[in-house]
Scaffold this active site. Structure first.
Site, PDB file in Angstrom:
ATOM      1  N   CYS A   1     -15.976   3.977  -0.129  1.00  0.00           N
ATOM      2  CA  CYS A   1     -14.957   3.017   0.324  1.00  0.00           C
ATOM      3  C   CYS A   1     -14.503   3.272   1.756  1.00  0.00           C
ATOM      4  CB  CYS A   1     -13.772   3.024  -0.634  1.00  0.00           C
ATOM      5  SG  CYS A   1     -12.831   4.565  -0.660  1.00  0.00           S
TER       6      CYS A   1
ATOM      7  N   ARG B   1     -14.475  -6.338   1.833  1.00  0.00           N
ATOM      8  CA  ARG B   1     -13.031  -6.284   1.603  1.00  0.00           C
ATOM      9  C   ARG B   1     -12.387  -7.579   2.079  1.00  0.00           C
ATOM     10  NH1 ARG B   1     -10.231  -1.435   1.363  1.00  0.00           N
ATOM     11  NH2 ARG B   1      -8.383  -2.766   1.214  1.00  0.00           N
TER      12      ARG B   1
ATOM     13  N   ARG C   1       0.886  -1.168   0.000  1.00  0.00           N
ATOM     14  CA  ARG C   1       0.000   0.000   0.000  1.00  0.00           C
ATOM     15  C   ARG C   1       0.924   1.218   0.000  1.00  0.00           C
ATOM     16  NH1 ARG C   1      -5.368   1.337   1.687  1.00  0.00           N
ATOM     17  NH2 ARG C   1      -5.524   3.366   2.688  1.00  0.00           N
TER      18      ARG C   1
ATOM     19  N   GLN D   1     -10.527  -2.771  -3.467  1.00  0.00           N
ATOM     20  CA  GLN D   1     -11.796  -2.158  -3.068  1.00  0.00           C
ATOM     21  C   GLN D   1     -12.876  -2.418  -4.110  1.00  0.00           C
ATOM     22  OE1 GLN D   1     -12.623  -0.272  -0.139  1.00  0.00           O
ATOM     23  NE2 GLN D   1     -14.630  -0.747  -0.990  1.00  0.00           N
TER      24      GLN D   1
ATOM     25  N   ASP E   1     -16.241   9.438  -2.932  1.00  0.00           N
ATOM     26  CA  ASP E   1     -15.041   9.211  -2.125  1.00  0.00           C
ATOM     27  C   ASP E   1     -14.659  10.549  -1.494  1.00  0.00           C
ATOM     28  OD1 ASP E   1     -12.847   7.949  -1.010  1.00  0.00           O
ATOM     29  OD2 ASP E   1     -11.663   7.908  -2.844  1.00  0.00           O
TER      30      ASP E   1
ATOM     31  N   HIS F   1      -7.189   1.417  -6.893  1.00  0.00           N
ATOM     32  CA  HIS F   1      -7.502   0.668  -5.664  1.00  0.00           C
ATOM     33  C   HIS F   1      -8.345  -0.565  -6.044  1.00  0.00           C
ATOM     34  CE1 HIS F   1      -7.892  -0.246  -1.572  1.00  0.00           C
ATOM     35  NE2 HIS F   1      -8.593   0.779  -1.126  1.00  0.00           N
TER      36      HIS F   1
END
Length: 304
Positions: A262, A290, A105, A135, A223, A132
């Site tokens: 998310c 997730r 990450r 996700q 987001d 991502h």
């Protein structure tokens, strides 16, 4: 010591894998959620490499790997040699001798690419500034649990054309749904990914009008407006305020539309409490998924 002869199965981005493979990964994850094979990764070890803070990514990967019978080693940037200047390529070579897969990450997508180039074990994209994908696998799983197959449906994005928007564009092409993106022109998604979607025959449209994007949509997604490291917070809030997902905007979507985010959310900015906690919201199911989607990814990457 890991001795991997075959080419590793990396999970880097949705556009790097075909639809059948992605569907297969989701099926594996759904199977685990429904109680399938308990410990297919016994005696396997996953390294989690964090250069950006995390709640959901860290906990879901740690718990998921443990539930699959494996072990986890966590490396944080400031406590590893990467934080002191060791190259990504050297780190990749060394970790490949110790572990069976590496999740990273990071901000810089070039680090993900370099890690995958030099690692002899699978590398998983846990987030970069460009995308991502983990996700999105959770998001597709969540949509289909609530609303049936996503192919042929319409998803609306309202907000910043950021890494999440990019992964939604990849997903629209791979999973065959229409994506309408509403973004302020200054924060549009990268032109390259829109060109890729068009070349692939994707049904992806871009507008600056949130109401037009959301009208009749089966799912509305947003987001955060200000991410870690953004120095232009006030400007971004001014540009994005017309794209807030509130009750008035949700009323324009289909009556049974889902709302996704998310997380973490800045309540009162990109979405209101009434939406996040409201009847359309599936954000907690998204967060749970997730775990299940990533168990599918882990089993696909490391399994036979």
């Amino acid at each position: 010591m890991s001795t991997h002869k075959k080419t590793p199965r990396h999970f880097l981005d949705l556009d790097k894998l075909d639809t059948g493979t992605l569907r297969g990964i989701l099926d594996i994850g759904t199977g685990f959620k429904n109680g399938d094979a308990v410990a297919p990764l016994a005696d396997k070890t996953l390294a989690l490499l964090f250069e950006k803070p995390s709640t959901r990514t860290r906990v879901s990967f740690e718990v998921g790997m443990q539930q699959l019978g494996g072990r986890v080693v966590v490396l944080e940037g400031e406590s590893s040699q990467i934080g002191r200047g060791e190259s990504i390529s050297d780190t990749a070579r060394v970790l490949s001798r110790y572990v069976d897969a590496i999740m990273i990450r990071t901000g810089d997508p070039a680090k993900l690419t370099e890690l995958a180039e030099y690692a002899t074990v699978p590398v998983i994209n846990g987030l970069t500034d460009d995308s991502h994908p983990c996700q999105l696998m959770a998001d597709i799983m969540t949509f289909e649990e609530h609303s049936g197959p996503i192919a042929g449906r319409t998803v609306a994005w309202s907000g910043d054309g950021n890494n999440m928007a990019v992964s939604w564009i990849h997903a629209a092409v791979r999973f065959g749904f229409a994506l309408r993106l509403a973004c302020p022109e200054k924060l549009n998604p990268p032109a390259g990914v829109l060109k890729w979607a068009a070349a692939e025959g994707g049904d992806v449209t871009l507008t600056s009008d949130a109401a037009a994007a959301v009208a009749g949509a089966d799912c509305v997604v947003t987001d955060t407006w200000v991410s870690m490291g953004d120095s232009d917070a006030d400007e971004r809030r001014n540009l994005l305020s017309p794209y807030q997902v509130n009750e008035d905007l949700m009323k324009l979507a289909a009556p049974d539309a889902l709302f996704m985010h998310c997380l973490p959310a800045h309540r009162g900015e990109e979405a209101t409490d009434a939406v996040i906690d409201g009847p359309h919201s599936v954000v907690w199911d998204e967060a749970e998924n997730r775990l299940h989607a990533q168990k599918g990814i882990l089993a696909w990457c490391m399994g036979d």
